[in-house]
Scaffold this motif. Structure first.
Motif, PDB file in Angstrom:
ATOM      1  N   CYS A  54       0.603  -1.324   0.083  1.00 41.99           N
ATOM      2  CA  CYS A  54       0.051   0.056  -0.002  1.00 41.99           C
ATOM      3  C   CYS A  54       0.909   1.305   0.053  1.00 41.99           C
ATOM      4  CB  CYS A  54      -1.007  -0.038   1.192  1.00 41.99           C
ATOM      5  SG  CYS A  54      -1.946   1.451   1.229  1.00 41.99           S
ATOM      6  N   PHE A  55       0.564   2.104  -0.888  1.00 39.63           N
ATOM      7  CA  PHE A  55       1.369   3.095  -1.165  1.00 39.63           C
ATOM      8  C   PHE A  55       1.278   4.389   0.156  1.00 39.63           C
ATOM      9  CE2 PHE A  55      -1.610   4.404  -4.894  1.00 39.63           C
ATOM     10  CZ  PHE A  55      -2.536   4.584  -4.131  1.00 39.63           C
ATOM     11  N   TRP A  56       0.385   4.304   1.000  1.00 41.03           N
ATOM     12  CA  TRP A  56       0.213   5.179   2.104  1.00 41.03           C
ATOM     13  C   TRP A  56       1.416   4.867   2.828  1.00 41.03           C
ATOM     14  CZ3 TRP A  56      -5.454   3.740   3.445  1.00 41.03           C
ATOM     15  CH2 TRP A  56      -6.309   4.000   2.209  1.00 41.03           C
ATOM     16  N   CYS A  57       1.874   3.611   3.118  1.00 37.85           N
ATOM     17  CA  CYS A  57       2.843   3.371   4.174  1.00 37.85           C
ATOM     18  C   CYS A  57       4.248   3.455   3.450  1.00 37.85           C
ATOM     19  CB  CYS A  57       2.791   1.724   4.467  1.00 37.85           C
ATOM     20  SG  CYS A  57       1.723   1.303   5.593  1.00 37.85           S
ATOM     21  N   THR A  58       4.340   3.194   2.290  1.00 34.62           N
ATOM     22  CA  THR A  58       5.801   3.450   1.426  1.00 34.62           C
ATOM     23  C   THR A  58       5.948   5.121   1.308  1.00 34.62           C
ATOM     24  OG1 THR A  58       5.045   1.460   0.278  1.00 34.62           O
ATOM     25  CG2 THR A  58       7.081   2.877  -0.490  1.00 34.62           C
ATOM     26  N   GLU A  59       4.995   5.799   1.037  1.00 28.59           N
ATOM     27  CA  GLU A  59       5.105   7.321   1.026  1.00 28.59           C
ATOM     28  C   GLU A  59       5.526   7.784   2.241  1.00 28.59           C
ATOM     29  OE1 GLU A  59       2.151  10.400  -0.983  1.00 28.59           O
ATOM     30  OE2 GLU A  59       1.610  10.013   1.210  1.00 28.59           O
ATOM     31  N   ALA A  60       4.846   7.314   3.446  1.00 29.56           N
ATOM     32  CA  ALA A  60       5.286   7.984   4.864  1.00 29.56           C
ATOM     33  C   ALA A  60       6.732   7.683   5.107  1.00 29.56           C
ATOM     34  CB  ALA A  60       4.362   7.248   5.929  1.00 29.56           C
ATOM     35  N   TYR A  61       7.326   6.554   4.888  1.00 32.03           N
ATOM     36  CA  TYR A  61       8.698   6.225   4.943  1.00 32.03           C
ATOM     37  C   TYR A  61       9.436   7.100   4.377  1.00 32.03           C
ATOM     38  CZ  TYR A  61       6.710   1.508   6.130  1.00 32.03           C
ATOM     39  OH  TYR A  61       5.705   0.514   6.606  1.00 32.03           O
ATOM     40  N   PHE A  62       9.388   7.188   3.103  1.00 31.49           N
ATOM     41  CA  PHE A  62      10.541   7.834   2.205  1.00 31.49           C
ATOM     42  C   PHE A  62      10.329   9.348   2.496  1.00 31.49           C
ATOM     43  CE2 PHE A  62      10.529   4.082  -0.074  1.00 31.49           C
ATOM     44  CZ  PHE A  62      11.885   3.892  -0.100  1.00 31.49           C
ATOM     45  N   TYR A 185      -6.311  12.400  -3.164  1.00 30.28           N
ATOM     46  CA  TYR A 185      -7.003  12.150  -1.896  1.00 30.28           C
ATOM     47  C   TYR A 185      -5.541  10.978  -1.415  1.00 30.28           C
ATOM     48  CZ  TYR A 185      -9.459   8.137  -4.190  1.00 30.28           C
ATOM     49  OH  TYR A 185      -9.786   7.083  -4.886  1.00 30.28           O
ATOM     50  N   HIS A 186      -5.106  10.328  -2.305  1.00 31.94           N
ATOM     51  CA  HIS A 186      -3.934   9.516  -1.861  1.00 31.94           C
ATOM     52  C   HIS A 186      -2.691  10.094  -1.465  1.00 31.94           C
ATOM     53  CE1 HIS A 186      -6.143   5.971  -2.896  1.00 31.94           C
ATOM     54  NE2 HIS A 186      -6.391   6.232  -4.265  1.00 31.94           N
ATOM     55  N   GLN A 187      -2.331  11.233  -1.832  1.00 29.87           N
ATOM     56  CA  GLN A 187      -1.410  12.019  -1.387  1.00 29.87           C
ATOM     57  C   GLN A 187      -1.280  12.247   0.127  1.00 29.87           C
ATOM     58  OE1 GLN A 187       0.597  11.570  -4.023  1.00 29.87           O
ATOM     59  NE2 GLN A 187      -0.637  10.983  -5.176  1.00 29.87           N
ATOM     60  N   ASP A 188      -0.043  12.098   0.660  1.00 28.06           N
ATOM     61  CA  ASP A 188       0.094  12.472   2.200  1.00 28.06           C
ATOM     62  C   ASP A 188      -0.982  11.776   3.080  1.00 28.06           C
ATOM     63  OD1 ASP A 188       2.422  13.843   2.017  1.00 28.06           O
ATOM     64  OD2 ASP A 188       1.544  15.788   1.311  1.00 28.06           O
ATOM     65  N   TYR A 189      -1.538  10.676   2.791  1.00 28.79           N
ATOM     66  CA  TYR A 189      -2.733  10.220   3.225  1.00 28.79           C
ATOM     67  C   TYR A 189      -2.320   9.830   4.523  1.00 28.79           C
ATOM     68  CZ  TYR A 189      -7.178   7.480   3.787  1.00 28.79           C
ATOM     69  OH  TYR A 189      -8.224   6.877   4.075  1.00 28.79           O
ATOM     70  N   ASP A 196      -7.947   7.339  10.298  1.00 27.28           N
ATOM     71  CA  ASP A 196      -8.392   6.194   9.633  1.00 27.28           C
ATOM     72  C   ASP A 196      -7.945   4.695  10.435  1.00 27.28           C
ATOM     73  OD1 ASP A 196      -8.860   5.266   6.441  1.00 27.28           O
ATOM     74  OD2 ASP A 196      -7.617   3.973   7.028  1.00 27.28           O
ATOM     75  N   PRO A 197      -9.082   3.884  10.266  1.00 33.23           N
ATOM     76  CA  PRO A 197      -8.399   2.656  10.815  1.00 33.23           C
ATOM     77  C   PRO A 197      -7.487   1.715  10.341  1.00 33.23           C
ATOM     78  CG  PRO A 197     -10.868   2.847  10.391  1.00 33.23           C
ATOM     79  CD  PRO A 197     -10.283   3.887   9.697  1.00 33.23           C
ATOM     80  N   TYR A 198      -7.142   2.123   8.941  1.00 28.73           N
ATOM     81  CA  TYR A 198      -6.124   1.311   8.519  1.00 28.73           C
ATOM     82  C   TYR A 198      -4.859   2.014   8.772  1.00 28.73           C
ATOM     83  CZ  TYR A 198      -2.788  -0.499   5.075  1.00 28.73           C
ATOM     84  OH  TYR A 198      -1.754  -1.419   4.265  1.00 28.73           O
ATOM     85  N   VAL A 199      -4.748   3.391   8.958  1.00 25.96           N
ATOM     86  CA  VAL A 199      -3.594   4.092   9.631  1.00 25.96           C
ATOM     87  C   VAL A 199      -3.272   3.729  10.832  1.00 25.96           C
ATOM     88  CG1 VAL A 199      -2.678   6.390   9.929  1.00 25.96           C
ATOM     89  CG2 VAL A 199      -3.973   5.989   7.775  1.00 25.96           C
ATOM     90  N   GLN A 200      -4.187   3.684  11.690  1.00 23.70           N
ATOM     91  CA  GLN A 200      -4.183   3.448  13.034  1.00 23.70           C
ATOM     92  C   GLN A 200      -3.613   1.876  13.332  1.00 23.70           C
ATOM     93  OE1 GLN A 200      -4.657   5.029  16.035  1.00 23.70           O
ATOM     94  NE2 GLN A 200      -4.509   6.814  14.815  1.00 23.70           N
ATOM     95  N   ALA A 201      -4.216   0.899  12.716  1.00 24.87           N
ATOM     96  CA  ALA A 201      -3.916  -0.429  12.820  1.00 24.87           C
ATOM     97  C   ALA A 201      -2.691  -1.113  12.045  1.00 24.87           C
ATOM     98  CB  ALA A 201      -5.128  -1.456  12.415  1.00 24.87           C
TER      99      ALA A 201
END
Length: 224
Positions: A54-62, A185-189, A196-201
């Motif tokens: 999922c690119f939400w995680c990958t984006e946050a790392y980099f 809406y996917h950028q800087d999600y 968001d439940p996915y973000v939290q969990a």
């Protein structure tokens, strides 16, 4: 007792929330504006493109790394024009969710980006990362030069020889062809949707672990 049991069940449900489900739940509240990251000055910067779930995680790392100017979530590895999240998440295309990293090679090297990439996802699971499964979540390094290809293949060899993972690495090493930015809406999600439940969990524990393991590479605002 009932309350504790209920909380446990809710936590379990959160853990099985997927990136696709979370997006579908938030779609009505989202906008389709262009990625803000693309408006940043990236002239003279090098680019690297990675797919690792999922690119939400990958984006946050980099985007937390020193030397990285911008990170854009998007799609690569497919052939059709103008892919949409609906098409990609359904698995009806050859595209993978990925990020394009704009970085200053004087501050961070391509090899260091590879190190972060392989350390922040499981490169041994085929078409799956945690609760997200399908070829759109496959692990891929999209190289731009022969040097990047050689460096990536050597890094994979080094990891396998060192026994870094119990299973064989299945990351694809493919030539970069085209990157399509994902919907706005996917950028800087991760940053914009902390509840968001996915973000939290799923995403938050991974990002916090990354911050702990890569303290010496973080931008000052992300350091403890």
């Amino acid at each position: 007792m009932i309350t504790r049991t209920l909380l446990l069940l809710i936590s379990i449900l959160f853990c099985f929330t997927s990136c696709t489900e979370a997006t579908n739940n938030n779609r009505l509240q989202a906008t389709s504006s262009p990625p803000q990251n693309l408006s940043e000055d990236t002239v003279g910067l090098a680019k690297a493109t990675f797919a690792g779930g999922c690119f939400w995680c990958t984006e946050a790392y980099f985007e937390r790394l020193q030397g990285v100017q911008a990170v854009v979530s998007g799609y690569a590895g497919g052939k059709s024009q103008n892919p949409t999240y609906q098409q990609v998440s359904a698995g009806s295309t050859d595209y993978a969710e990925c990020v394009q990293v704009y970085y200053n090679p004087q501050q961070i090297s391509y090899k260091e980006l590879l190190e972060v990439f392989f350390a922040t996802h499981d490169p041994t699971t085929l078409n799956r990362q945690g609760p997200d499964h399908g070829k759109q979540y496959r692990s891929v390094v999209f190289y731009r030069t022969p040097e990047e290809k050689k460096m990536t293949e050597q890094y994979i060899t080094d990891l396998e020889q060192a026994g870094a993972y119990p299973n064989k690495i299945v990351t694809y090493v493919q030539p970069f062809k085209k990157f399509w930015p994902a919907e706005g809406y996917h950028q800087d999600y991760y940053k914009l949707n902390p509840k968001d439940p996915y973000v939290q969990a799923v995403a938050k524990p991974k990002v916090k672990k990354f911050e702990s393991n890569f303290q010496n590479k973080l931008k000052p605002e992300y350091s403890n």
